[in-house]
Design a protein around this motif. Structure first.
Motif, short mmCIF file in Angstrom:
data_model
loop_
_atom_site.label_atom_id
_atom_site.label_comp_id
_atom_site.label_asym_id
_atom_site.label_seq_id
_atom_site.Cartn_x
_atom_site.Cartn_y
_atom_site.Cartn_z
N GLY A 1 7.46 4.58 -5.62
CA GLY A 1 6.40 5.33 -4.97
C GLY A 1 5.30 4.48 -4.36
N TYR A 2 5.33 3.15 -4.59
CA TYR A 2 4.27 2.32 -4.03
C TYR A 2 4.75 0.99 -3.44
N VAL A 3 6.03 0.68 -3.52
CA VAL A 3 6.58 -0.50 -2.86
C VAL A 3 7.60 0.00 -1.84
N ASP A 4 7.33 -0.27 -0.56
CA ASP A 4 8.12 0.32 0.51
C ASP A 4 9.62 0.06 0.42
N ASN A 5 10.02 -1.15 0.05
CA ASN A 5 11.45 -1.47 0.09
C ASN A 5 12.20 -1.14 -1.21
N ILE A 6 11.52 -0.55 -2.20
CA ILE A 6 12.21 -0.13 -3.42
C ILE A 6 12.65 1.32 -3.23
N LYS A 7 13.95 1.54 -3.35
CA LYS A 7 14.51 2.88 -3.17
C LYS A 7 14.51 3.68 -4.45
N SER B 1 16.81 -1.03 -14.08
CA SER B 1 17.58 -1.34 -12.88
C SER B 1 16.74 -0.91 -11.69
N GLU B 2 16.74 -1.73 -10.65
CA GLU B 2 15.94 -1.45 -9.46
C GLU B 2 16.79 -1.70 -8.22
N THR B 3 16.77 -0.75 -7.29
CA THR B 3 17.49 -0.90 -6.03
C THR B 3 16.48 -1.04 -4.91
N ARG B 4 16.63 -2.13 -4.14
CA ARG B 4 15.75 -2.43 -3.01
C ARG B 4 16.57 -2.54 -1.74
N LEU B 5 15.87 -2.39 -0.63
CA LEU B 5 16.46 -2.72 0.66
C LEU B 5 16.09 -4.17 0.98
N VAL B 6 17.09 -5.02 1.13
CA VAL B 6 16.89 -6.42 1.47
C VAL B 6 17.71 -6.69 2.73
N GLU C 1 21.22 -2.52 0.64
CA GLU C 1 20.79 -2.24 -0.73
C GLU C 1 21.21 -3.37 -1.66
N ALA C 2 20.28 -3.78 -2.51
CA ALA C 2 20.55 -4.78 -3.54
C ALA C 2 19.97 -4.26 -4.85
N THR C 3 20.76 -4.33 -5.91
CA THR C 3 20.32 -3.84 -7.22
C THR C 3 20.16 -5.03 -8.16
N ALA C 4 19.08 -5.00 -8.92
CA ALA C 4 18.80 -6.08 -9.87
C ALA C 4 18.39 -5.46 -11.20
N GLU C 5 18.69 -6.18 -12.28
CA GLU C 5 18.20 -5.79 -13.59
C GLU C 5 16.91 -6.54 -13.88
N LEU C 6 15.92 -5.81 -14.34
CA LEU C 6 14.62 -6.37 -14.68
C LEU C 6 14.43 -6.23 -16.18
N GLY D 1 6.82 -17.03 -0.17
CA GLY D 1 6.34 -16.39 1.07
C GLY D 1 6.98 -15.03 1.28
N ILE D 2 8.27 -14.93 1.01
CA ILE D 2 8.96 -13.64 1.14
C ILE D 2 8.41 -12.65 0.13
N MET D 3 8.20 -13.10 -1.10
CA MET D 3 7.68 -12.22 -2.14
C MET D 3 6.29 -11.68 -1.76
N LYS D 4 5.44 -12.56 -1.25
CA LYS D 4 4.11 -12.12 -0.83
C LYS D 4 4.21 -11.09 0.28
N LYS D 5 5.11 -11.33 1.22
CA LYS D 5 5.26 -10.41 2.35
C LYS D 5 5.79 -9.06 1.89
N GLU D 6 6.81 -9.07 1.03
CA GLU D 6 7.43 -7.82 0.59
C GLU D 6 6.60 -7.05 -0.42
#
Length: 144
Positions: free
Chosen positions: A29-35, A52-57, A61-66, A124-129
């Motif tokens: 609900g607050y990070v644009d690329n997290i689905k 588990s988190e699914t993002r648009l990269v 779609e890419a899924t990662a375990e946190l 840099g990518i992390m800051k941007k995303e």
């Protein structure tokens, strides 16, 4: 290791901010690329809880375990994962300030070998995303 830090004041009490930030599925609900996100492990959230988190990269779609790495309500919440040999750890520190909460978000990146050379680019990518997510959290919580 590369790292960066950002901070935001939110006009809500620390416990409310902590409860919101420490449940990663809220990030959709607050990070644009997290689905989407969901809790994988059973039980209450605490150190070791897996999400588990699914993002648009790059439009895919890419899924990662946190994994929750720190959980000290309402002061500290940490979560991280390892992707392609790069360890990413987010730590949120919350302090009461002026009737609200000062949230400091730190991102620490680690890698070994040749992957260490990629860390400035990854930072840099992390800051941007994700760099504006604290402002988005502020907006969501203060509009309730």
């Amino acid at each position: 290791m590369n790292s960066f830090e950002m901070s935001e004041w939110i006009n809500r009490p620390p416990q409310e901010v902590f409860d919101f930030l420490s449940y990663p599925p809220n990030a959709a609900g607050y990070v644009d690329n997290i689905k989407e996100g969901h809790q994988v492990s059973d039980g209450p959230v605490g150190v070791g809880t897996v999400f588990s988190e699914t993002r648009l990269v790059n439009n895919q779609e890419a899924t990662a375990e946190l994994v929750v790495s720190a959980y000290d309500p309402p002061r500290t919440f940490g979560i991280g994962n390892e992707t392609m040999g790069v360890e990413i750890n987010y730590t949120y520190t919350l302090e009461p300030e002026n009737g609200g909460t000062r949230v400091t978000w730190a991102c620490d990146l680690k890698a070994s070998g040749l992957k260490r050379m990629m860390l400035p680019m990854v930072a840099g990518i992390m800051k941007k995303e994700d760099g504006d997510h604290l402002q988005n959290v502020k907006q969501v919580l203060e509009s309730r």
